[in-house]
Design a protein around this motif. Structure first.
Motif, PDB file in Angstrom:
ATOM      1  N   LEU A 156      11.105   2.474  -0.140  1.00 18.05           N
ATOM      2  CA  LEU A 156      11.109   2.784   1.215  1.00 18.05           C
ATOM      3  C   LEU A 156       9.926   2.707   1.731  1.00 18.05           C
ATOM      4  CD1 LEU A 156      12.811   3.298   3.951  1.00 18.05           C
ATOM      5  CD2 LEU A 156      13.486   5.637   3.556  1.00 18.05           C
ATOM      6  N   ALA A 157       8.657   2.743   1.097  1.00 15.68           N
ATOM      7  CA  ALA A 157       7.166   3.585   1.702  1.00 15.68           C
ATOM      8  C   ALA A 157       6.637   2.097   1.462  1.00 15.68           C
ATOM      9  CB  ALA A 157       6.420   4.089   0.913  1.00 15.68           C
ATOM     10  N   ALA A 158       6.939   1.430   1.040  1.00 12.36           N
ATOM     11  CA  ALA A 158       6.556  -0.043   0.492  1.00 12.36           C
ATOM     12  C   ALA A 158       7.015  -1.110   2.369  1.00 12.36           C
ATOM     13  CB  ALA A 158       7.325  -0.623  -0.540  1.00 12.36           C
ATOM     14  N   ALA A 159       8.879  -0.494   2.266  1.00 11.51           N
ATOM     15  CA  ALA A 159       8.901  -1.540   3.045  1.00 11.51           C
ATOM     16  C   ALA A 159       8.386  -1.008   4.320  1.00 11.51           C
ATOM     17  CB  ALA A 159      10.162  -0.979   3.218  1.00 11.51           C
ATOM     18  N   ALA A 160       8.114   0.241   4.623  1.00 10.47           N
ATOM     19  CA  ALA A 160       7.251   0.936   5.764  1.00 10.47           C
ATOM     20  C   ALA A 160       5.721   0.319   5.641  1.00 10.47           C
ATOM     21  CB  ALA A 160       7.240   2.536   5.965  1.00 10.47           C
ATOM     22  N   GLY A 161       4.680  -0.269   4.843  1.00 10.83           N
ATOM     23  CA  GLY A 161       3.646  -0.687   4.645  1.00 10.83           C
ATOM     24  C   GLY A 161       3.596  -2.010   5.549  1.00 10.83           C
ATOM     25  N   ALA A 162       4.978  -2.825   5.058  1.00  7.46           N
ATOM     26  CA  ALA A 162       5.728  -4.293   5.208  1.00  7.46           C
ATOM     27  C   ALA A 162       5.997  -4.186   7.107  1.00  7.46           C
ATOM     28  CB  ALA A 162       6.486  -4.634   4.358  1.00  7.46           C
ATOM     29  N   TRP A 163       6.438  -3.248   6.799  1.00  5.48           N
ATOM     30  CA  TRP A 163       6.987  -3.150   8.840  1.00  5.48           C
ATOM     31  C   TRP A 163       5.950  -2.900   9.749  1.00  5.48           C
ATOM     32  CZ3 TRP A 163      11.667  -0.168  10.688  1.00  5.48           C
ATOM     33  CH2 TRP A 163      11.975  -0.379  11.435  1.00  5.48           C
ATOM     34  N   VAL A 164       5.396  -1.867   9.114  1.00  4.54           N
ATOM     35  CA  VAL A 164       4.601  -1.295  10.446  1.00  4.54           C
ATOM     36  C   VAL A 164       2.845  -1.460  10.177  1.00  4.54           C
ATOM     37  CG1 VAL A 164       5.854   0.518  10.769  1.00  4.54           C
ATOM     38  CG2 VAL A 164       3.995   0.870   9.182  1.00  4.54           C
ATOM     39  N   ALA A 206       1.036  -1.011  -0.224  1.00  2.00           N
ATOM     40  CA  ALA A 206       0.116   0.401   0.147  1.00  2.00           C
ATOM     41  C   ALA A 206       0.867   1.388  -0.365  1.00  2.00           C
ATOM     42  CB  ALA A 206      -1.159  -0.148   1.320  1.00  2.00           C
ATOM     43  N   GLY A 207       1.783   1.429   0.688  1.00  2.00           N
ATOM     44  CA  GLY A 207       2.691   2.530   0.643  1.00  2.00           C
ATOM     45  C   GLY A 207       3.382   2.320  -0.296  1.00  2.00           C
ATOM     46  N   GLY A 208       4.403   1.776  -0.717  1.00  2.00           N
ATOM     47  CA  GLY A 208       4.753   1.602  -1.985  1.00  2.00           C
ATOM     48  C   GLY A 208       3.478   1.956  -3.329  1.00  2.00           C
ATOM     49  N   LEU A 209       2.821   1.692  -3.232  1.00  2.00           N
ATOM     50  CA  LEU A 209       2.149   2.328  -4.496  1.00  2.00           C
ATOM     51  C   LEU A 209       1.265   3.521  -4.259  1.00  2.00           C
ATOM     52  CD1 LEU A 209       0.256   0.971  -6.813  1.00  2.00           C
ATOM     53  CD2 LEU A 209      -1.856   0.025  -5.583  1.00  2.00           C
ATOM     54  N   GLY A 210       0.859   3.662  -3.431  1.00  2.00           N
ATOM     55  CA  GLY A 210       0.812   5.158  -2.342  1.00  2.00           C
ATOM     56  C   GLY A 210       2.167   6.068  -3.257  1.00  2.00           C
ATOM     57  N   PHE A 211       2.743   5.899  -2.634  1.00  2.00           N
ATOM     58  CA  PHE A 211       4.214   6.475  -2.942  1.00  2.00           C
ATOM     59  C   PHE A 211       3.888   6.385  -4.537  1.00  2.00           C
ATOM     60  CE2 PHE A 211       5.000   8.001   0.955  1.00  2.00           C
ATOM     61  CZ  PHE A 211       6.085   8.275   1.502  1.00  2.00           C
ATOM     62  N   TRP A 212       4.165   5.940  -5.727  1.00  2.00           N
ATOM     63  CA  TRP A 212       4.400   5.598  -7.057  1.00  2.00           C
ATOM     64  C   TRP A 212       2.644   6.559  -7.107  1.00  2.00           C
ATOM     65  CZ3 TRP A 212       1.849   2.869 -11.299  1.00  2.00           C
ATOM     66  CH2 TRP A 212       2.801   3.446 -12.109  1.00  2.00           C
ATOM     67  N   LEU A 213       2.370   6.105  -6.923  1.00  2.00           N
ATOM     68  CA  LEU A 213       1.227   7.114  -7.577  1.00  2.00           C
ATOM     69  C   LEU A 213       1.124   8.946  -7.590  1.00  2.00           C
ATOM     70  CD1 LEU A 213      -1.883   4.846  -6.777  1.00  2.00           C
ATOM     71  CD2 LEU A 213      -0.803   5.229  -9.431  1.00  2.00           C
ATOM     72  N   VAL A 214       2.110   9.250  -6.380  1.00  2.00           N
ATOM     73  CA  VAL A 214       2.128  10.268  -6.047  1.00  2.00           C
ATOM     74  C   VAL A 214       3.336  10.993  -7.257  1.00  2.00           C
ATOM     75  CG1 VAL A 214       3.182  11.727  -4.736  1.00  2.00           C
ATOM     76  CG2 VAL A 214       1.033  10.848  -4.078  1.00  2.00           C
ATOM     77  N   ARG A 215       4.126  10.022  -7.736  1.00  2.00           N
ATOM     78  CA  ARG A 215       5.353  10.041  -8.097  1.00  2.00           C
ATOM     79  C   ARG A 215       4.981  10.430  -9.566  1.00  2.00           C
ATOM     80  NH1 ARG A 215       9.460   7.350 -11.305  1.00  2.00           N
ATOM     81  NH2 ARG A 215      11.344   8.004 -10.949  1.00  2.00           N
ATOM     82  N   VAL A 216       4.159   9.415 -10.632  1.00  2.00           N
ATOM     83  CA  VAL A 216       3.586   9.665 -11.664  1.00  2.00           C
ATOM     84  C   VAL A 216       2.813  10.679 -11.556  1.00  2.00           C
ATOM     85  CG1 VAL A 216       2.775   8.469 -13.346  1.00  2.00           C
ATOM     86  CG2 VAL A 216       3.634   6.987 -11.819  1.00  2.00           C
ATOM     87  N   ALA A 217       1.431  11.383 -10.537  1.00  2.00           N
ATOM     88  CA  ALA A 217       0.940  12.255 -10.991  1.00  2.00           C
ATOM     89  C   ALA A 217       2.034  13.599 -10.623  1.00  2.00           C
ATOM     90  CB  ALA A 217       0.419  11.608  -9.791  1.00  2.00           C
ATOM     91  N   TYR A 218       2.854  13.491  -9.963  1.00  2.00           N
ATOM     92  CA  TYR A 218       3.939  14.533  -9.667  1.00  2.00           C
ATOM     93  C   TYR A 218       4.596  15.015 -11.773  1.00  2.00           C
ATOM     94  CZ  TYR A 218       6.480  18.029  -8.033  1.00  2.00           C
ATOM     95  OH  TYR A 218       7.490  19.113  -7.896  1.00  2.00           O
ATOM     96  N   ALA A 219       5.143  14.207 -11.386  1.00  2.00           N
ATOM     97  CA  ALA A 219       6.122  13.666 -12.792  1.00  2.00           C
ATOM     98  C   ALA A 219       5.051  14.316 -13.823  1.00  2.00           C
ATOM     99  CB  ALA A 219       6.330  12.652 -12.794  1.00  2.00           C
ATOM    100  N   TRP A 220       4.087  13.693 -13.390  1.00  2.00           N
ATOM    101  CA  TRP A 220       2.911  14.055 -15.214  1.00  2.00           C
ATOM    102  C   TRP A 220       3.048  15.701 -15.264  1.00  2.00           C
ATOM    103  CZ3 TRP A 220      -2.525  15.443 -15.180  1.00  2.00           C
ATOM    104  CH2 TRP A 220      -2.801  15.743 -16.161  1.00  2.00           C
TER     105      TRP A 220
END
Length: 97
Positions: free
Chosen positions: A29-37, A1-15
């Protein structure tokens, strides 16, 4: 969830802006955060990391006497990593009490 959310923000910002905002390291790192916490605590991680980054950039701006510009770079992972640890630490010890 964290990785997907950050990736979507990354793509939208670049666009929208035509330049990269988040690097792939932040996404991983956000994907790891989702897996960890867990996905339930991701909002707390992002809120804490964003608050820390805002405080630091404001302090640096005041010390330098120069306003922050939209093109200034800030390594978000430096705030994301300790935030993950702190949220995990508080969660573990609040459940133990």
């Amino acid at each position: 969830a964290g990785g997907l959310g950050f990736w979507l923000v990354r793509v939208a910002y670049a666009w929208l802006r035509g330049q990269e905002g988040f690097g792939l390291g932040d996404v991983k790192l956000a994907a790891a955060a989702g897996a960890w916490v867990g996905w339930q605590e991701l909002a707390n991680v992002v809120l804490l990391a964003s608050s820390l980054a805002l405080a630091v950039i404001t302090l640096v701006s005041l010390v330098r006497g120069k306003p922050v510009s939209a093109t200034d770079k800030l390594p978000f992972g430096c705030f994301l990593a300790p935030s993950i640890w702190l949220v995990w630490f508080v969660g573990v010890y609040s459940r133990a009490a």
